[in-house]
Motif scaffolding. Sequence first.
Motif, PDB file in Angstrom:
ATOM      1  N   VAL A  25       0.835  -1.203   0.000  1.00  0.00           N
ATOM      2  CA  VAL A  25       0.000   0.000   0.000  1.00  0.00           C
ATOM      3  C   VAL A  25       0.869   1.252   0.000  1.00  0.00           C
ATOM      4  O   VAL A  25       0.661   2.183  -0.786  1.00  0.00           O
ATOM      5  CB  VAL A  25      -0.936   0.001   1.229  1.00  0.00           C
ATOM      6  N   GLU A  26       1.860   1.277   0.887  1.00  0.00           N
ATOM      7  CA  GLU A  26       2.658   2.491   1.024  1.00  0.00           C
ATOM      8  C   GLU A  26       3.671   2.648  -0.104  1.00  0.00           C
ATOM      9  O   GLU A  26       3.949   3.779  -0.533  1.00  0.00           O
ATOM     10  CB  GLU A  26       3.347   2.499   2.390  1.00  0.00           C
ATOM     11  N   SER A  81       1.833   3.857  -3.155  1.00  0.00           N
ATOM     12  CA  SER A  81       1.428   5.261  -2.995  1.00  0.00           C
ATOM     13  C   SER A  81       2.597   6.224  -3.084  1.00  0.00           C
ATOM     14  O   SER A  81       2.380   7.439  -3.189  1.00  0.00           O
ATOM     15  CB  SER A  81       0.725   5.448  -1.644  1.00  0.00           C
TER      16      SER A  81
END
Length: 246
Positions: free
Chosen positions: A18-19, A22
């Motif tokens: 996720v990070e 992103s």
Amino acid sequence: MTLRIGILVIHNDPVPEVEVWSSVRPGTSVHTARFWTPRAFGTEFTGRDLDSLFGDTGLDIAVRQLGELGVHALGYCFTSASVFGGIAFDAAFAERAEKLAGGIPVITAGQALREALVDSEAEDIAVVAPPWFSDATLDALRSYLPVTVRQIIRFELPPVWEGIDRPDLFDRGARHAVEAAELERQVLEALEPEVGTLLVPGSGFASLAAAERLRRSCGLQTISANTALVQALEKRLPQEAAIQVP
């Protein structure tokens, strides 16, 4: 063409993808291979030799998979291995993984953190510690980092998590219990006024949203294992990759 970075992630860790997704630049894709956690439930991870780490967790297979997929750089999302193994572990891990991956550049999240701290010339640092980091892990972290830690802020979970040994919290599901607003609140409540940089060392400790809130509200710089790894991987992307045919 799309530049491809690969990340090696523990089997039950939902955060790095996720990070990292992103944080990458436009035109870069992220590809994940997983390996079994090298820590037996009910025990505390304090390091493992490379033969065991690669052979017993499926890490060797994960590295080869990403190499055959064709990533241009590869990152290892398990900071604790570096913290307990030191910079010698980082070098030995990268050498072994690069051979398995067919010569692709490899970096650990720990090494990426060290590079980010040096590049940013950060001082007056507070470590925001995941709730599953034991005191022994934090002591090892202090020794591993290339800077002096001014303050440690340990993120505290709600009372429902009491009675579980710290190293087991992650596997019990605490990885899903870190909320940005609460992380921001705890940091602001505990932060010493001289601190200008927050360091988040755990790949599985979600901090990206909280870091942005803290930057906007009080100008705090945050360096996390995942954002530092992205920066380190992007540095290692070969220039010619941009013109190669996939």
